[in-house]
Design an enzyme around this catalytic site. Structure first.
Site, PDB file in Angstrom:
ATOM      1  N   TYR A  81      62.998 -66.686  21.544  1.00 60.04           N
ATOM      2  CA  TYR A  81      63.617 -66.588  20.227  1.00 60.04           C
ATOM      3  C   TYR A  81      65.133 -66.496  20.349  1.00 60.04           C
ATOM      4  O   TYR A  81      65.869 -67.202  19.635  1.00 60.04           O
ATOM      5  CB  TYR A  81      63.074 -65.372  19.482  1.00 60.04           C
ATOM      6  CG  TYR A  81      63.526 -65.275  18.049  1.00 60.04           C
ATOM      7  CD1 TYR A  81      62.998 -66.115  17.076  1.00 60.04           C
ATOM      8  CD2 TYR A  81      64.487 -64.350  17.657  1.00 60.04           C
ATOM      9  CE1 TYR A  81      63.409 -66.036  15.753  1.00 60.04           C
ATOM     10  CE2 TYR A  81      64.907 -64.254  16.340  1.00 60.04           C
ATOM     11  CZ  TYR A  81      64.370 -65.105  15.384  1.00 60.04           C
ATOM     12  OH  TYR A  81      64.791 -65.018  14.077  1.00 60.04           O
TER      13      TYR A  81
ATOM     14  N   SER B   6      70.687 -66.209  14.076  1.00 59.31           N
ATOM     15  CA  SER B   6      70.282 -64.807  14.037  1.00 59.31           C
ATOM     16  C   SER B   6      71.238 -64.009  14.906  1.00 59.31           C
ATOM     17  O   SER B   6      71.820 -64.547  15.865  1.00 59.31           O
ATOM     18  CB  SER B   6      68.851 -64.645  14.577  1.00 59.31           C
ATOM     19  OG  SER B   6      68.527 -63.284  14.794  1.00 59.31           O
TER      20      SER B   6
END
Length: 249
Positions: A155, A142
């Site tokens: 995350y 990501s």
């Protein structure tokens, strides 16, 4: 390049980016093995692909569980006789203040997002090596590996780890003819695209927010068996968003 009869395993394939990727490979003639922890949605998504003329089976898998990952790869090989491509897409997020995030929540995110990539790659690579030493692994990272908002520590850490894991496993598995690459999607809208505001699109140099098919196209490129010189790479697919400086007036 023809993707006919390539066996492609996709984790987290019930919806969103994973489903978009699965559909793109199915349209190219690949044989899909779709997995997800959501059994009902996963089975429905595989049925949707079959109804559209593609070939897909669904195998439930909680990627936090090593034995379930082993069974997923074993079942894929038993069904189709080989594994050509693994796309490690499964992942979770949790936005929570670092003062409040518990160790258990941290571990859940790391185990789901990172450890699963290692375990799934290890198990798929066993079959790829056995079948002659060829195959491709694509890990879904990501742009959160490169930039952050508040309260995203676990995350962001998991996605940064995936980038590092990718080049490490590319080196380790390269002698077996297995390529390992990763993609960092930016803003990919999977549900309410038409409700986006003009400002949402304008912050991207490409002029729009991304769609799952943008990531699917990148996966098709990295999975192409002819791209034998592409391994260990980190491909950012974000419409240029991480390259654009934004200053408050």
């Amino acid at each position: 390049m023809s993707y006919e009869n390539l066996v492609v395993v996709v984790t987290g394939a019930a919806q969103g980016i994973g489903l978009g990727v699965a559909k793109a490979f199915a349209e190219k003639g690949a044989l899909l093995v779709m997995s997800d922890v959501n059994e009902e949605q996963g089975a429905a998504s595989a049925a949707e692909i079959r109804n559209e003329g593609g070939q897909a089976i669904f195998i439930p898998c909680d990627v936090r569980q090593e034995e379930e990952i082993k069974q997923l790869m074993k079942s894929a090989e038993e069904e189709y006789g080989k594994i050509d491509v693994l796309i490690n897409n499964a992942g979770i997020s949790r936005w929570k203040s670092p003062y409040e995030l518990t160790a258990q929540e941290w571990d859940d995110i790391i185990n789901t997002n990172v450890r699963s990539c290692f375990l799934a790659t290890r198990e798929a690579a066993r079959y790829m090596k056995k079948q002659g030493g060829s195959g491709a692994v694509i890990n879904m990272a990501s742009t959160r590996a490169l930039m952050s908002e508040p309260d995203t520590e676990a995350y962001a850490a998991s996605k940064g780890a995936i980038v590092a894991l990718t080049h490490a496993m590319a080196v380790s598995l390269g002698t077996d003819g297995i390529r390992v690459n990763c993609i960092s999607p930016g803003w990919i809208e999977t549900k309410q695209y038409e409700s986006l505001k003009p400002a949402d699109h304008e912050q991207h140099p490409a002029g729009r927010v991304g769609r799952p098919n943008d990531i699917a196209k990148a996966c098709l490129y990295l999975a192409d068996p002819d791209n034998t010189f592409v391994t260990g790479t980190h491909l950012v697919v974000d419409g240029g968003m991480t390259r654009k400086m934004i200053y408050e007036p």
